[in-house]
Design an enzyme around this catalytic site. Structure first.
Site, PDB file in Angstrom:
ATOM      1  N   CYS A   1      43.836   1.643  14.796  1.00 43.90           N
ATOM      2  CA  CYS A   1      44.187   1.253  13.538  1.00 43.90           C
ATOM      3  C   CYS A   1      43.193   0.381  12.899  1.00 43.90           C
ATOM      4  O   CYS A   1      42.540  -0.478  13.200  1.00 43.90           O
ATOM      5  CB  CYS A   1      45.419   0.198  13.673  1.00 43.90           C
ATOM      6  SG  CYS A   1      45.917  -0.664  12.065  1.00 43.90           S
TER       7      CYS A   1
ATOM      8  N   CYS B   1      42.557   5.187   7.521  1.00 44.66           N
ATOM      9  CA  CYS B   1      43.802   4.678   8.069  1.00 44.66           C
ATOM     10  C   CYS B   1      44.174   5.780   8.880  1.00 44.66           C
ATOM     11  O   CYS B   1      44.177   7.088   8.642  1.00 44.66           O
ATOM     12  CB  CYS B   1      44.825   4.397   7.133  1.00 44.66           C
ATOM     13  SG  CYS B   1      46.456   3.990   7.768  1.00 44.66           S
TER      14      CYS B   1
HETATM   15  N1  DGL Z   1      47.181   3.046  11.137  1.00 44.36           N
HETATM   16  C1  DGL Z   1      46.768   1.806  10.329  1.00 44.36           C
HETATM   17  C2  DGL Z   1      45.545   1.855  10.084  1.00 44.36           C
HETATM   18  O1  DGL Z   1      44.468   2.478  10.312  1.00 44.36           O
HETATM   19  C3  DGL Z   1      48.004   1.585   9.222  1.00 44.36           C
HETATM   20  C4  DGL Z   1      47.806   0.438   8.566  1.00 44.36           C
HETATM   21  C5  DGL Z   1      49.287  -0.089   8.074  1.00 44.36           C
HETATM   22  O2  DGL Z   1      50.030  -0.513   9.074  1.00 44.36           O
HETATM   23  O3  DGL Z   1      49.481  -0.552   7.092  1.00 44.36           O
HETATM   24  O4  DGL Z   1      45.112   1.091   9.181  1.00 44.36           O
END
Ligand code: DGL
Length: 259
Positions: free
Chosen positions: A73, A183
């Site tokens: 993430c 993301c």
């Molecule tokens: N997969 C997360 C990232 O890479 C998602 C972010 C979120 O939950 O807003 O930032």
């Protein structure tokens, strides 16, 4: 110890895009994936809240005896990985937007980046951008609403297309030739993005690089599982089981987790 699992966490289902790269590169590795979908999105939350959630996810995976943790993430990496590295005695691999390769390769001197508010406002992101991209135009876009649509199973919806059109418009106007996906949910948008972007725009995401780095660190610590055995890929979510299964494919079982 090499038979212990690689632990992977994300705010939700997006990090499965990283799990796929890890599994493809290291099919011998056991993995445990944690999707904290009940708390998604992390993007609009403040740094302290993101650190607290990252601690909770890390401890869950360490209690399952994971040998290394992949923070799949960008938002958690850019806000919490320094804290995690300073406080736990295990290796962490993180992911951050691939602004450097985009800045090195652009011919139009303009690159776009789609990411969450948490990532774009982080110190780590400004440092990287100042270091590698101060000579070019970087069009940053907070992609509000995208993670929520993916988490609710609306990946291929009209709403998704309309939002993406709005987010890409200023980038297309600025003549970007690279779009950086900041993301881990966004690799799932690639088919739609390719439809909406001019043909010459290349999309960059960091998934493969994260898998390669994970392998390097496992090798360095003598933790790579070199034995050919039947491996286990376990998935846990406190969100919607079907949404996660639809991204992974029917061969994988997702378990619900009260978390
Ligand atoms: N997969 C997360 C990232 O890479 C998602 C972010 C979120 O939950 O807003 O930032």
């Amino acid at each position: 110890m090499s038979k212990q699992s690689i632990g992977i966490f994300d705010s939700g289902v997006g990090g499965t895009s990283i799990w796929k790269e890890i599994h493809a590169l290291m099919p011998n590795e056991n993995t445990i994936y944690l999707a904290d979908s009940a708390n998604a999105p992390y993007g609009p939350k403040g740094k302290d809240a993101i650190i607290d959630l990252s601690i909770k996810n890390t401890e869950y995976l360490l209690n399952k005896n994971c040998k290394l943790i992949v923070v799949a993430c960008n938002t958690a990496t850019t806000n919490a990985i320094d804290y995690l590295r300073a406080n736990y005695n295990v290796s962490f691999i993180g992911i951050e937007p691939a602004i450097k390769p985009a800045a090195l390769q652009t011919k139009t001197n303009a690159v776009g980046i789609l990411a969450t508010k948490g990532t774009l406002s982080s110190e780590l992101f400004s440092k990287t951008t100042n270091l590698f991209a101060s000579h070019i135009k970087v069009i940053e876009q907070i992609a509000d609403g995208i993670v929520e649509l993916i988490e609710s199973g609306n990946l291929y919806s009209d709403e998704m297309k309309s939002l993406l059109k709005i987010y890409l418009e200023p980038m297309i106007k600025a003549d970007i030739d690279y779009l950086v996906l900041g993301c881990t949910h966004y690799p799932y948008l690639i088919p739609t993005l390719l439809e909406l972007l001019p043909k010459h725009v290349k999309i960059i995401d960091s998934g493969e690089a994260v898998a390669r780095q994970t392998k390097v660190v496992l090798e360095q610590h003598g933790l790579l599982n070199t034995q050919i055995t039947k491996t286990k890929s376990q998935f846990f979510t406190n969100g919607n089981l079907e949404v996660m299964t639809s991204l992974l494919g029917k061969n994988f079982i997702v378990d619900y987790l009260h978390f």
